[in-house]
Scaffold this active site. Structure first.
Site, PDB file in Angstrom:
ATOM      1  N   GLY A 152       8.638   6.786  -3.337  1.00  7.43           N
ATOM      2  CA  GLY A 152       9.719   5.734  -3.544  1.00  7.43           C
ATOM      3  C   GLY A 152      10.359   5.486  -4.700  1.00  7.43           C
ATOM      4  N   MET A 185       9.479   2.997  -6.967  1.00  5.31           N
ATOM      5  CA  MET A 185       8.324   2.395  -8.075  1.00  5.31           C
ATOM      6  C   MET A 185       7.007   3.214  -7.840  1.00  5.31           C
ATOM      7  SD  MET A 185       8.651  -1.586  -7.650  1.00  5.31           S
ATOM      8  CE  MET A 185       7.357  -1.597  -8.832  1.00  5.31           C
ATOM      9  N   VAL A 208       3.256   7.973  -2.779  1.00  5.95           N
ATOM     10  CA  VAL A 208       1.967   7.895  -1.798  1.00  5.95           C
ATOM     11  C   VAL A 208       1.272   9.356  -1.496  1.00  5.95           C
ATOM     12  CG1 VAL A 208       1.128   7.223   0.449  1.00  5.95           C
ATOM     13  CG2 VAL A 208       3.032   5.916  -0.611  1.00  5.95           C
ATOM     14  N   ASP A 236      11.103  -6.915   3.718  1.00  5.64           N
ATOM     15  CA  ASP A 236      11.679  -5.600   3.857  1.00  5.64           C
ATOM     16  C   ASP A 236      11.307  -4.920   5.067  1.00  5.64           C
ATOM     17  OD1 ASP A 236      13.287  -3.424   2.856  1.00  5.64           O
ATOM     18  OD2 ASP A 236      11.738  -2.461   1.813  1.00  5.64           O
TER      19      ASP A 236
END
Length: 287
Positions: free
Chosen positions: A50, A52, A55, A163
């Site tokens: 993503g 930021m 994963v 979100d």
């Protein structure tokens, strides 16, 4: 570093083939693969990326157990506000503790890199499932009930997700059907904690953001209910409640136009379902 495309295990640069499955290896430019985080989590492969954080699938080197690790981008980790936002996700999820929310088991720093360890969920996210077409309304309703249960617990504990979208809903196949795991509380609002310095930005995903939030109003638990209404509408119809031509329309149409009735999209629905969805998509939070 090389990676086996079959079993996704990383190996040193001088390896010629995978000793586990015998397949050939390919080079990777991801410098984190193969690295051991906090002396116990070896990064096996990247699961997603993503703005930021990234994963990774990790294996606990002592327990030989798989986990998912979210790692904050190093450059963002130098900013105290971004680090605090990252750590808030761990606080938010641990505060909730619900069977339909991905569990966070560890959080920390390693060589200046902030990370959090989550349970590894083997399944498909809702976006992937919807890519194959809309769902029968009974299945969509069962999924929505589980999401609602998770949100109810979060709201009870003073946490607003902010979100909710198909990418953040994981579906795991069980003998009783779909088991939901709600994830990514990265922009969650914790009601009894001070706002971060950049919290006045518009967070969320166009199409799922409640009208009051777009108009600069207060965000509370009802904003999550609106997003769940969009998700339920999308699961049943395969479409969003508005015929939008771009992100600007996705933000403006919920403010200026009523949603297209779900019964206009899908026939033979129980009358309670379109009525429920319409109420969830109300422009006024009080409704």
């Amino acid at each position: 570093m090389k990676v086996c495309l079959a079993c996704q295990e990383p190996f040193p640069e001088d390896a010629g083939f995978c000793p586990i499955c015998g397949k050939g290896l390919v080079r990777t430019t991801d410098r984190l693969l193969g690295r051991i985080i906090s002396a116990r989590y070896r990064l096996v492969r990247r699961l997603g990326k993503g703005g930021m954080s990234g994963v990774y699938l990790a294996r606990h080197v002592l327990l030989d157990r798989l986990a998912a690790i979210k790692i904050l981008r190093h450059d963002l980790g130098l900013n105290p506000a971004h680090r605090e936002r990252f750590l808030r996700e761990a606080r938010a999820v641990n505060r909730i503790n619900h069977r339909n929310i991905v569990e966070i088991t560890d959080v920390g720093e390693c060589d200046g890199t902030a990370f959090m360890v989550m349970e590894f969920v083997e399944g498909d996210n809702l976006l992937t499932v919807l890519g194959k077409g809309p769902l029968p309304w009974p299945r969509a309703s069962r999924i929505a009930v589980q999401i609602a249960s998770a949100l109810a617990r979060a709201h009870q504990m003073g946490v607003i997700h902010r979100d909710l979208k198909p990418e953040n809903v994981m579906l795991v196949s069980e003998f009783m059907g779909d088991a939901v795991k709600l994830m990514d509380f990265g922009i969650a609002k914790i009601v009894d904690m001070p706002a971060l310095t950049f919290s006045e930005q518009l967070f969320g995903t166009p199409g799922y953001i409640a009208p009051e939030y777009v108009e600069g109003g207060t965000v509370d638990a009802r904003s999550d209910i609106y997003a769940l209404g969009v998700l339920l509408y999308e699961m049943v119809s395969g479409k969003l409640p508005y015929d939008a031509k771009g992100q600007a329309d996705l933000l403006l149409l919920p403010i200026t136009k009523p949603p297209i009735p779900l019964s206009d999209r899908v026939a033979n629905l129980p009358p309670e379902l379109p009525s429920l969805v319409l109420r969830m998509l109300a422009k006024n939070p009080a409704d």
